[in-house]
Design an enzyme around this catalytic site. Structure first.
Site, PDB file in Angstrom:
ATOM      1  CG  ASN A 186      -0.344   0.176   2.538  1.00  0.00           C
ATOM      2  OD1 ASN A 186       0.848   0.477   2.637  1.00  0.00           O
ATOM      3  ND2 ASN A 186      -1.109  -0.008   3.591  1.00  0.00           N
ATOM      4  CE  LYS A 187       4.228   1.576   4.239  1.00  0.00           C
ATOM      5  NZ  LYS A 187       3.287   0.509   4.578  1.00  0.00           N
ATOM      6  CG  ASN A 188       3.038   7.429  -1.267  1.00  0.00           C
ATOM      7  OD1 ASN A 188       2.223   6.849  -0.563  1.00  0.00           O
ATOM      8  ND2 ASN A 188       3.087   8.742  -1.346  1.00  0.00           N
TER       9      ASN A 188
END
Length: 388
Positions: A186-188
């Site tokens: 879910n990270k950038n």
């Protein structure tokens, strides 16, 4: 008329283009799928990104933090100051090296560790401060490093959510002490699972490599030695090639996240106003468009003004096709930590925020109209449960 329910909006969703999918297939066909040439390329590209500092990648962002502690020589009997509002990995890794987490309360606006309270928690056993940049918003870096210098403690930045964030025009990770990033789904920037650690010099980088793979050093064709206890935390070439392609798309992702965050502020404020809910104390995040990477958009629900709890708000949003998350309950409330003698009441701001913070959907693939739909849905639920 169609009765089809609107498309479900998850709280986050990664974006992969065809070029990335093709690159993964190429790695699979190459026959070299574990740590190899793509990992080396990813690490050197990341090193350039961080202004030439040494970077090593790992299987996940938990390993990066544990190895940062090991590189800093932190272990049995040492204390590490951190925040109670984080993913539990932050404090679990402190316990895993035999050290003791010391929890300091958070700032009510930023939800990050309150640096003004850190000095009071420093003892002769304190070896490091581990701040967390919640939702990608950094702490005051000048204050953090002057505190560390004054008290001669290491800084291990849990920048898991802050890839692409800045401090006064400088990238987080391009300066400072040990800086840990996560590349979880879910990270950038994602490698599916993974993380990297930005280090200070080649000696630290070599030590991190040993800790990453069983403490091993190779020499010549057949020479091997192990002089420290390492684990199995290497990143594969499959993950690394995804990271290389994500890095190319990061500026576009960042522009989109920032635009969506701006829309959130406008839409939520407009909805509250039109519903005559100005007295409702819904707390919005700090409106920072220069330093935050807008990893998440979080609101704090005014539970004292509502006749329901957070779970009910989340359930009703889900019924409207809107996914949400909780990041995070106070770590000190978990049974493991309560059994170690920690109490949520010792950090009252974190206790309140941990019970009432709510993460709304935010990811580059969202449509503009999704923001209006979420703001309207949330406001309707708050209006329904508002205790006038």
């Amino acid at each position: 008329m169609s009765n089809a329910s609107p498309e479900f909006i998850p709280f986050t969703r990664p974006s992969f283009n065809q070029e990335t999918i093709d690159a993964v297939a190429e790695v699979l066909r190459s026959g070299w799928v574990t740590s190899g040439p793509k990992l080396a390329e990813f690490e050197s590209t990341l090193s350039e990104y961080f202004g030439g500092r040494p970077v090593r990648c790992f299987a996940n962002g938990t390993a990066t933090m544990k190895i940062a502690l090991q590189v800093a020589g932190i272990g049995e009997g040492d204390e590490v100051i951190t925040t109670p509002i984080s993913w539990v990995a932050t404090s679990n890794v402190i316990l895993s090296v035999g050290a003791k987490p010391i929890f300091v309360d958070i700032d009510p606006a930023t939800h990050n560790i309150d640096l003004d309270k850190v000095a009071g928690a420093i003892t002769s056993k304190t070896k490091a401060v581990m701040p967390v940049y919640l939702a990608g918003l950094p702490v005051d870096m000048d204050k953090l490093y002057s505190l560390a210098k004054q008290h001669q403690v290491r800084v291990i930045e849990d920048a898991a959510q802050a890839f692409g964030s800045q401090w006064q025009g400088k990238k987080i990770g391009s300066f400072g002490d040990l800086v840990s990033f996560s590349f979880q789904a879910n990270k950038n920037l994602t490698t599916i699972e993974g993380g990297c650690l930005v280090l200070n010099n080649s000696d630290e980088a070599r030590l991190a490599e040993k800790f990453r793979l069983q403490g091993l050093t190779r020499q010549g064709m057949d020479g091997m030695d192990v002089d420290v206890l390492g684990g199995k935390d290497n990143l594969t070439d499959v993950n690394a090639v995804i990271g290389l392609h994500q890095l190319k798309q990061l500026p576009a992702y960042q522009t989109r996240r920032t635009a969506l965050a701006r829309q959130y502020f406008d839409a939520i404020r407009a909805e509250l106003k039109s519903a005559n809910l100005e007295k409702l104390q819904l707390e919005l995040p700090v409106e920072n468009f220069t330093e935050s990477n807008w990893h998440m958009f979080q609101v704090v629900l005014p539970l004292e003004q509502l006749d329901c709890d957070r779970a009910q708000v989340m359930t009703e949003l889900k019924e409207l096709g809107i996914g949400t998350g909780v990041h995070y309950p106070a770590i000190t409330g978990f049974t493991l930590y309560k059994n170690l003698g920690y109490q949520t009441s010792s950090t009252p701001v974190a206790e309140r925020i941990g019970k009432s913070i709510l993460t709304l959907p935010l990811f580059p693939g969202m449509k503009d109209q999704d923001i209006g739909r979420i703001a309207s849905g949330l406001t309707g639920i708050l209006q329904k449960h508002y205790k006038k």
